[in-house]
Write a protein that holds these residues in place. Sequence first.
Motif, PDB file in Angstrom:
ATOM      1  N   TYR A  88      -5.950   5.820 -38.839  1.00 55.75           N
ATOM      2  CA  TYR A  88      -5.909   6.750 -37.711  1.00 55.75           C
ATOM      3  C   TYR A  88      -7.244   6.750 -36.954  1.00 55.75           C
ATOM      4  O   TYR A  88      -7.273   6.694 -35.717  1.00 55.75           O
ATOM      5  CB  TYR A  88      -5.587   8.164 -38.200  1.00 55.75           C
ATOM      6  CG  TYR A  88      -5.715   9.218 -37.124  1.00 55.75           C
ATOM      7  CD1 TYR A  88      -4.733   9.360 -36.141  1.00 55.75           C
ATOM      8  CD2 TYR A  88      -6.836  10.055 -37.076  1.00 55.75           C
ATOM      9  CE1 TYR A  88      -4.861  10.321 -35.146  1.00 55.75           C
ATOM     10  CE2 TYR A  88      -6.966  11.012 -36.088  1.00 55.75           C
ATOM     11  CZ  TYR A  88      -5.981  11.143 -35.123  1.00 55.75           C
ATOM     12  OH  TYR A  88      -6.111  12.081 -34.127  1.00 55.75           O
TER      13      TYR A  88
ATOM     14  N   LYS B  39      -7.609   5.482 -33.108  1.00 59.05           N
ATOM     15  CA  LYS B  39      -8.142   6.439 -32.132  1.00 59.05           C
ATOM     16  C   LYS B  39      -9.319   5.810 -31.374  1.00 59.05           C
ATOM     17  O   LYS B  39      -9.446   5.943 -30.145  1.00 59.05           O
ATOM     18  CB  LYS B  39      -8.599   7.696 -32.860  1.00 59.05           C
ATOM     19  CG  LYS B  39      -8.855   8.895 -31.962  1.00 59.05           C
ATOM     20  CD  LYS B  39      -7.558   9.594 -31.593  1.00 59.05           C
ATOM     21  CE  LYS B  39      -7.830  10.934 -30.925  1.00 59.05           C
ATOM     22  NZ  LYS B  39      -6.598  11.549 -30.410  1.00 59.05           N
TER      23      LYS B  39
ATOM     24  N   LYS C 292      -8.158   3.278 -28.827  1.00 61.65           N
ATOM     25  CA  LYS C 292      -7.607   3.905 -27.637  1.00 61.65           C
ATOM     26  C   LYS C 292      -8.715   4.473 -26.738  1.00 61.65           C
ATOM     27  O   LYS C 292      -8.695   4.283 -25.507  1.00 61.65           O
ATOM     28  CB  LYS C 292      -6.641   5.022 -28.041  1.00 61.65           C
ATOM     29  CG  LYS C 292      -5.947   5.711 -26.873  1.00 61.65           C
ATOM     30  CD  LYS C 292      -4.949   4.770 -26.200  1.00 61.65           C
ATOM     31  CE  LYS C 292      -4.160   5.489 -25.122  1.00 61.65           C
ATOM     32  NZ  LYS C 292      -3.220   4.574 -24.423  1.00 61.65           N
ATOM     33  N   GLU C 293      -9.641   5.162 -27.327  1.00 64.74           N
ATOM     34  CA  GLU C 293     -10.649   5.882 -26.542  1.00 64.74           C
ATOM     35  C   GLU C 293     -11.771   4.988 -26.032  1.00 64.74           C
ATOM     36  O   GLU C 293     -12.316   5.211 -24.951  1.00 64.74           O
ATOM     37  CB  GLU C 293     -11.225   7.024 -27.376  1.00 64.74           C
ATOM     38  CG  GLU C 293     -10.198   8.109 -27.701  1.00 64.74           C
ATOM     39  CD  GLU C 293     -10.754   9.179 -28.627  1.00 64.74           C
ATOM     40  OE1 GLU C 293     -11.886   8.981 -29.162  1.00 64.74           O
ATOM     41  OE2 GLU C 293     -10.077  10.208 -28.828  1.00 64.74           O
TER      42      GLU C 293
ATOM     43  N   LYS D 172       2.706  11.767 -35.175  1.00 61.15           N
ATOM     44  CA  LYS D 172       1.383  12.149 -34.656  1.00 61.15           C
ATOM     45  C   LYS D 172       0.772  11.012 -33.840  1.00 61.15           C
ATOM     46  O   LYS D 172       0.237  11.230 -32.742  1.00 61.15           O
ATOM     47  CB  LYS D 172       0.467  12.519 -35.822  1.00 61.15           C
ATOM     48  CG  LYS D 172      -0.972  12.825 -35.422  1.00 61.15           C
ATOM     49  CD  LYS D 172      -1.817  13.101 -36.668  1.00 61.15           C
ATOM     50  CE  LYS D 172      -3.279  13.358 -36.297  1.00 61.15           C
ATOM     51  NZ  LYS D 172      -4.110  13.598 -37.498  1.00 61.15           N
ATOM     52  N   LEU D 173       0.869   9.800 -34.351  1.00 58.98           N
ATOM     53  CA  LEU D 173       0.330   8.645 -33.631  1.00 58.98           C
ATOM     54  C   LEU D 173       1.020   8.483 -32.277  1.00 58.98           C
ATOM     55  O   LEU D 173       0.354   8.210 -31.258  1.00 58.98           O
ATOM     56  CB  LEU D 173       0.508   7.363 -34.454  1.00 58.98           C
ATOM     57  CG  LEU D 173      -0.217   7.260 -35.793  1.00 58.98           C
ATOM     58  CD1 LEU D 173      -0.023   5.864 -36.382  1.00 58.98           C
ATOM     59  CD2 LEU D 173      -1.703   7.566 -35.655  1.00 58.98           C
TER      60      LEU D 173
ATOM     61  N   ARG E 200       2.572  10.772 -30.429  1.00 62.71           N
ATOM     62  CA  ARG E 200       2.227  11.852 -29.501  1.00 62.71           C
ATOM     63  C   ARG E 200       0.807  11.708 -28.949  1.00 62.71           C
ATOM     64  O   ARG E 200       0.511  12.179 -27.862  1.00 62.71           O
ATOM     65  CB  ARG E 200       2.405  13.209 -30.198  1.00 62.71           C
ATOM     66  CG  ARG E 200       3.874  13.591 -30.383  1.00 62.71           C
ATOM     67  CD  ARG E 200       4.059  14.983 -30.942  1.00 62.71           C
ATOM     68  NE  ARG E 200       3.709  15.084 -32.356  1.00 62.71           N
ATOM     69  CZ  ARG E 200       2.618  15.658 -32.820  1.00 62.71           C
ATOM     70  NH1 ARG E 200       1.732  16.180 -31.984  1.00 62.71           N
ATOM     71  NH2 ARG E 200       2.394  15.719 -34.116  1.00 62.71           N
ATOM     72  N   GLU E 201      -0.056  11.023 -29.689  1.00 60.40           N
ATOM     73  CA  GLU E 201      -1.431  10.818 -29.233  1.00 60.40           C
ATOM     74  C   GLU E 201      -1.616   9.475 -28.527  1.00 60.40           C
ATOM     75  O   GLU E 201      -2.744   9.076 -28.225  1.00 60.40           O
ATOM     76  CB  GLU E 201      -2.391  10.942 -30.414  1.00 60.40           C
ATOM     77  CG  GLU E 201      -2.415  12.342 -31.005  1.00 60.40           C
ATOM     78  CD  GLU E 201      -3.473  12.509 -32.078  1.00 60.40           C
ATOM     79  OE1 GLU E 201      -4.424  11.694 -32.106  1.00 60.40           O
ATOM     80  OE2 GLU E 201      -3.362  13.452 -32.893  1.00 60.40           O
TER      81      GLU E 201
ATOM     82  N   LEU F   8      -0.977   6.372 -29.632  1.00 63.00           N
ATOM     83  CA  LEU F   8      -1.527   5.318 -30.477  1.00 63.00           C
ATOM     84  C   LEU F   8      -0.489   4.290 -30.908  1.00 63.00           C
ATOM     85  O   LEU F   8      -0.820   3.322 -31.604  1.00 63.00           O
ATOM     86  CB  LEU F   8      -2.196   5.931 -31.710  1.00 63.00           C
ATOM     87  CG  LEU F   8      -3.272   6.998 -31.413  1.00 63.00           C
ATOM     88  CD1 LEU F   8      -3.910   7.483 -32.705  1.00 63.00           C
ATOM     89  CD2 LEU F   8      -4.338   6.438 -30.466  1.00 63.00           C
TER      90      LEU F   8
END
Length: 544
Positions: free
Chosen positions: A203, A207, A210-211, A286-287, A289-290, A292
């Motif tokens: 995770y 993250k 992505k960022e 969760k991934l 929705r974010e 990822l």
Amino acid sequence: MKATLNRGLKLSMAAMLIPSLLIGCTGGANPSGSTAATGDAKKAADPVKLEKVRVSLWDRSNSPSGEKLTDSLLVKWIKENAKKEGLDVEYVTLPRSQESEKNSTWMASGESPDILITYDLNAMFKWAEQGGLWELDTLLDKYGPDIKKLIKPALDSAGTYKGKRYAIPAMRMSTAVGPSMKIRQDWLDKLNMKAPTTLDELYTVLKAFKEKDPGGVGKDNVVPWAIPAINQGMKAFFYGPMWGAGVAMDGPKTEVYMPTGNYTDGVFHSAVDLPEGKAFFAFMNKLYREGLLSKEFVTDVNSQQYQQHYTSGTAGFIDSNNPVWEMTVETRKTVPTATWVTVEPFKRPNGTQLTSLESQFGLLNLIPKSTKNPEAAVKFLNFLAKNVAVVQSGLEGTHYKVDNGVRTVIDPAKNVKEIDWYFNDLNLLTQGYMGPPTKEQILQINAADPKKEEIAKLMDPYYRMFEKYGKSYPVFDTQRKVAEKNGVNITKYLYEKLSKVIIVPNFDQEWDALVAGWEKNGGREYDKEVTENLKSINWKTTNK
């Protein structure tokens, strides 16, 4: 590379020359020049009558040039050379993603090819119980001597039902093969990060991908974890990540591409009936929705978007069958600095690291009762056994040469164009060519490739991973009637609902609905039957 990595040293080169078929001769000469003598001479001159055999062949729609599968080089070679042994071969293609559906239709209609291929042991048990398959013991003894020599370990492992043989299984030359997790090493290097060792670390890495956009593709374009639609033909899986969540492979291998479930205290529970299974899909939710995961994976039923993500250089993590070197080569066409590497199995909640190890056998060759000449079908498989090098490696002198007992590719680009995209599917008796190669053997196999050192560096960890962490899954030898009745519906249901639980905003509610539907489709009865089968073979859990 893909064509050669999973091949074995222990298998000797099969003879490439096929003995000419002997034509029957007439009796003594007739000096009178009678009509009988003329007729005998004409009969001797007539071409031999060929035995027809129709053979299943998966069509993966992956020709690099749009060439028709049945017009490919090795298909033509097989058809021409089989004639010398009295066989008229016709390949009947079926989409790989439609195996179960198409085979069931063929068996029900009596219109099956003479050689039906499947990985589904339970389907074999069902059709054998129904009287839909030829018994093969006598036929194999009479017409398959080369088969028996070539794949004895696989014959000893599978293919029988109630003491009689109904399938000729392909032998895996290496059990150290299968899906593995891969990650972009060049992205990790730019971020000064290491490959993840747990789901939590995954995770964190996704993250950061992505960022921080280490590939410079634009934050909106980054696909931290690329997946396609969850269906029978999917090209990426959940095996590695789900092992990391604590789900094991204690159930029979199925068409649902993920670990099957856990056998604990004498009871089997499918993955969707485990707290570990729920936790994993909550993690996936969760991934998603974010941002990822692949944004539109649900509609990517042909895996085209998934493939575009990694070949275009926008994807950072994948769990798939694609070898890391193959993926690196494809991605470098767009991003010259891209490098994919194998990720070792994640540490599980109990601290162990595990991955699935394949069984000694793989594909099953069945001969349906609708086949009018089962002898010809076995003769064809024996023909493949005598010419196994062709369907393992192509044509000697054209596609490979032999150095110190190891087959090395002569021209990788030529193989990609001519054989790599289909020839393994022609190989119905062995899967691969050698056991897990050493680093030195990988170098030798790829001697003609200027990138051989890098190939060995990237592929060696893949093989060593299976040797170190691989665990086999159970293989049952009896009919499973609940699976026959409900298995297809359960699989279809899970394909539909697992996608939904990943993308919905109200995960817990949707998960409860999924489990309720699984129960309605016979999930509890399915697990009870698996439990009984595991007890009958004295299975010890892989969940340790």
